[in-house]
Design a protein around this motif. Structure first.
Motif, PDB file in Angstrom:
ATOM      1  N   GLY A  81       0.784  -1.231   0.000  1.00  0.00           N
ATOM      2  CA  GLY A  81       0.000   0.000   0.000  1.00  0.00           C
ATOM      3  C   GLY A  81       0.811   1.273   0.000  1.00  0.00           C
ATOM      4  N   ALA A  82       2.123   1.196  -0.139  1.00  0.00           N
ATOM      5  CA  ALA A  82       2.977   2.390  -0.073  1.00  0.00           C
ATOM      6  C   ALA A  82       2.679   3.392  -1.176  1.00  0.00           C
ATOM      7  N   PHE A  83       2.117   2.928  -2.291  1.00  0.00           N
ATOM      8  CA  PHE A  83       1.838   3.838  -3.407  1.00  0.00           C
ATOM      9  C   PHE A  83       0.396   4.364  -3.365  1.00  0.00           C
ATOM     10  N   ASP A  84      -0.414   3.862  -2.450  1.00  0.00           N
ATOM     11  CA  ASP A  84      -1.807   4.309  -2.345  1.00  0.00           C
ATOM     12  C   ASP A  84      -1.861   5.807  -2.084  1.00  0.00           C
ATOM     13  N   GLY A  85      -2.585   6.526  -2.940  1.00  0.00           N
ATOM     14  CA  GLY A  85      -2.771   7.963  -2.762  1.00  0.00           C
ATOM     15  C   GLY A  85      -1.592   8.822  -3.156  1.00  0.00           C
ATOM     16  N   VAL A  86      -0.522   8.236  -3.656  1.00  0.00           N
ATOM     17  CA  VAL A  86       0.658   9.011  -4.044  1.00  0.00           C
ATOM     18  C   VAL A  86       0.445   9.577  -5.439  1.00  0.00           C
ATOM     19  N   SER A  87       0.718  10.861  -5.589  1.00  0.00           N
ATOM     20  CA  SER A  87       0.621  11.500  -6.902  1.00  0.00           C
ATOM     21  C   SER A  87       1.498  12.741  -6.901  1.00  0.00           C
ATOM     22  N   GLY A  88       1.744  13.236  -8.085  1.00  0.00           N
ATOM     23  CA  GLY A  88       2.515  14.469  -8.213  1.00  0.00           C
ATOM     24  C   GLY A  88       3.739  14.303  -9.076  1.00  0.00           C
ATOM     25  N   MET A  89       4.545  15.337  -9.061  1.00  0.00           N
ATOM     26  CA  MET A  89       5.760  15.408  -9.863  1.00  0.00           C
ATOM     27  C   MET A  89       6.913  14.732  -9.117  1.00  0.00           C
ATOM     28  N   ILE A  90       7.692  13.959  -9.852  1.00  0.00           N
ATOM     29  CA  ILE A  90       8.928  13.405  -9.300  1.00  0.00           C
ATOM     30  C   ILE A  90       9.959  14.532  -9.325  1.00  0.00           C
ATOM     31  N   ARG A  91      10.585  14.754  -8.191  1.00  0.00           N
ATOM     32  CA  ARG A  91      11.575  15.823  -8.073  1.00  0.00           C
ATOM     33  C   ARG A  91      12.681  15.353  -7.134  1.00  0.00           C
ATOM     34  N   PRO A  92      13.830  16.015  -7.160  1.00  0.00           N
ATOM     35  CA  PRO A  92      14.870  15.660  -6.195  1.00  0.00           C
ATOM     36  C   PRO A  92      14.349  15.848  -4.779  1.00  0.00           C
ATOM     37  N   ASP A  93      14.817  15.027  -3.856  1.00  0.00           N
ATOM     38  CA  ASP A  93      14.516  15.221  -2.449  1.00  0.00           C
ATOM     39  C   ASP A  93      15.531  16.251  -1.945  1.00  0.00           C
ATOM     40  N   TRP A  94      15.065  17.480  -1.772  1.00  0.00           N
ATOM     41  CA  TRP A  94      15.967  18.588  -1.485  1.00  0.00           C
ATOM     42  C   TRP A  94      16.669  18.451  -0.136  1.00  0.00           C
ATOM     43  N   ARG A  95      16.222  17.542   0.712  1.00  0.00           N
ATOM     44  CA  ARG A  95      16.946  17.300   1.965  1.00  0.00           C
ATOM     45  C   ARG A  95      18.342  16.764   1.686  1.00  0.00           C
ATOM     46  N   PHE A  96      18.553  16.224   0.483  1.00  0.00           N
ATOM     47  CA  PHE A  96      19.840  15.646   0.106  1.00  0.00           C
ATOM     48  C   PHE A  96      20.554  16.472  -0.963  1.00  0.00           C
ATOM     49  N   ALA A  97      20.128  17.731  -1.152  1.00  0.00           N
ATOM     50  CA  ALA A  97      20.670  18.565  -2.223  1.00  0.00           C
ATOM     51  C   ALA A  97      22.145  18.845  -2.024  1.00  0.00           C
ATOM     52  N   ARG A  98      22.854  18.899  -3.148  1.00  0.00           N
ATOM     53  CA  ARG A  98      24.253  19.327  -3.125  1.00  0.00           C
ATOM     54  C   ARG A  98      24.278  20.814  -2.814  1.00  0.00           C
ATOM     55  N   GLU A  99      25.337  21.248  -2.219  1.00  0.00           N
ATOM     56  CA  GLU A  99      25.502  22.669  -1.927  1.00  0.00           C
ATOM     57  C   GLU A  99      25.435  23.462  -3.220  1.00  0.00           C
ATOM     58  N   GLY A 100      24.633  24.507  -3.236  1.00  0.00           N
ATOM     59  CA  GLY A 100      24.501  25.358  -4.420  1.00  0.00           C
ATOM     60  C   GLY A 100      23.537  24.829  -5.456  1.00  0.00           C
ATOM     61  N   ALA A 101      22.838  23.712  -5.190  1.00  0.00           N
ATOM     62  CA  ALA A 101      21.885  23.157  -6.165  1.00  0.00           C
ATOM     63  C   ALA A 101      20.678  24.073  -6.280  1.00  0.00           C
ATOM     64  N   ASP A 102      20.161  24.188  -7.491  1.00  0.00           N
ATOM     65  CA  ASP A 102      18.972  24.996  -7.772  1.00  0.00           C
ATOM     66  C   ASP A 102      17.746  24.244  -7.288  1.00  0.00           C
ATOM     67  N   GLN A 103      17.058  24.768  -6.295  1.00  0.00           N
ATOM     68  CA  GLN A 103      15.897  24.100  -5.713  1.00  0.00           C
ATOM     69  C   GLN A 103      14.592  24.683  -6.237  1.00  0.00           C
ATOM     70  N   SER A 104      14.606  25.373  -7.352  1.00  0.00           N
ATOM     71  CA  SER A 104      13.401  26.008  -7.873  1.00  0.00           C
ATOM     72  C   SER A 104      12.530  25.046  -8.678  1.00  0.00           C
ATOM     73  N   GLN A 105      12.986  23.840  -8.896  1.00  0.00           N
ATOM     74  CA  GLN A 105      12.217  22.897  -9.717  1.00  0.00           C
ATOM     75  C   GLN A 105      10.978  22.425  -9.025  1.00  0.00           C
TER      76      GLN A 105
END
Length: 177
Positions: free
Chosen positions: A153-177
């Motif tokens: 059931g982990a996928f139940d109700g999941v929807s939206g855009m796939i995007r980077p998990d910004w908690r793991f962003a490289r320093e200086g990464a553009d988070q505007s996506q």
């Protein structure tokens, strides 16, 4: 696989150059324009969930897992997965997949997505995402967008855009996506 002595190892930082050369040989320069590669520009894959495959001392395969979100739901993006052409068809890719899925599940991850062929990845539990539930930035064949639930059931109700998990962003990464 009985004729090969295959060893799967957790990827280390020292593997990066050899894996990049493997990707150059197997995917070519066009790989950088693929949507999945675009996500990788901002967030590094997780070394503790990424694997290398070796026969003796020869690196013959690699699979990586990247932290992403589907909408607000944490997930992993699998890929790239590759095996040196002379060693394909011997179960190396499947062995890496099964180990990567098992390791991710053991560490509490619940969902993995990828862009790939359901005929190949379906053998380890991936299924096509129903049209309109999940999207990915850039050009992507939505029929090749697959998900694997590591928990019922982990996928139940999941929807939206796939995007980077910004908690793991490289320093200086553009988070505007």
């Amino acid at each position: 696989m009985s004729d090969l002595s295959l060893t799967l190892l957790t990827e280390t930082a020292n593997d990066a150059q050899a894996i990049e050369r493997l990707h150059e040989r197997t995917f070519g320069p066009g790989r950088f324009v693929l949507s999945a590669y675009r996500l990788r520009e901002h967030v590094d894959h997780l070394l503790d969930l990424s694997l290398t495959a070796h026969i003796g001392t020869l690196l013959v395969g690699s699979v990586r897992l990247l932290p992403v979100c589907i909408g607000d739901t944490p997930a992993l993006l699998l890929g790239p997965l590759t095996v040196e052409p002379p060693f394909r068809g011997r179960g190396i890719g499947r062995a890496m997949l099964e180990r990567a899925l098992g390791d991710a599940k053991a560490k509490g991850h619940r969902l993995i997505v990828l862009v790939g062929d359901e005929s190949y990845y379906g053998r380890v539990g991936f299924k096509m995402i129903p049209k309109g539930e999940v999207d990915m930035p850039g050009p992507v064949d939505r029929a090749r967008l697959l998900v694997c639930e590591l928990a019922p059931g982990a996928f139940d109700g999941v929807s939206g855009m796939i995007r980077p998990d910004w908690r793991f962003a490289r320093e200086g990464a553009d988070q505007s996506q």
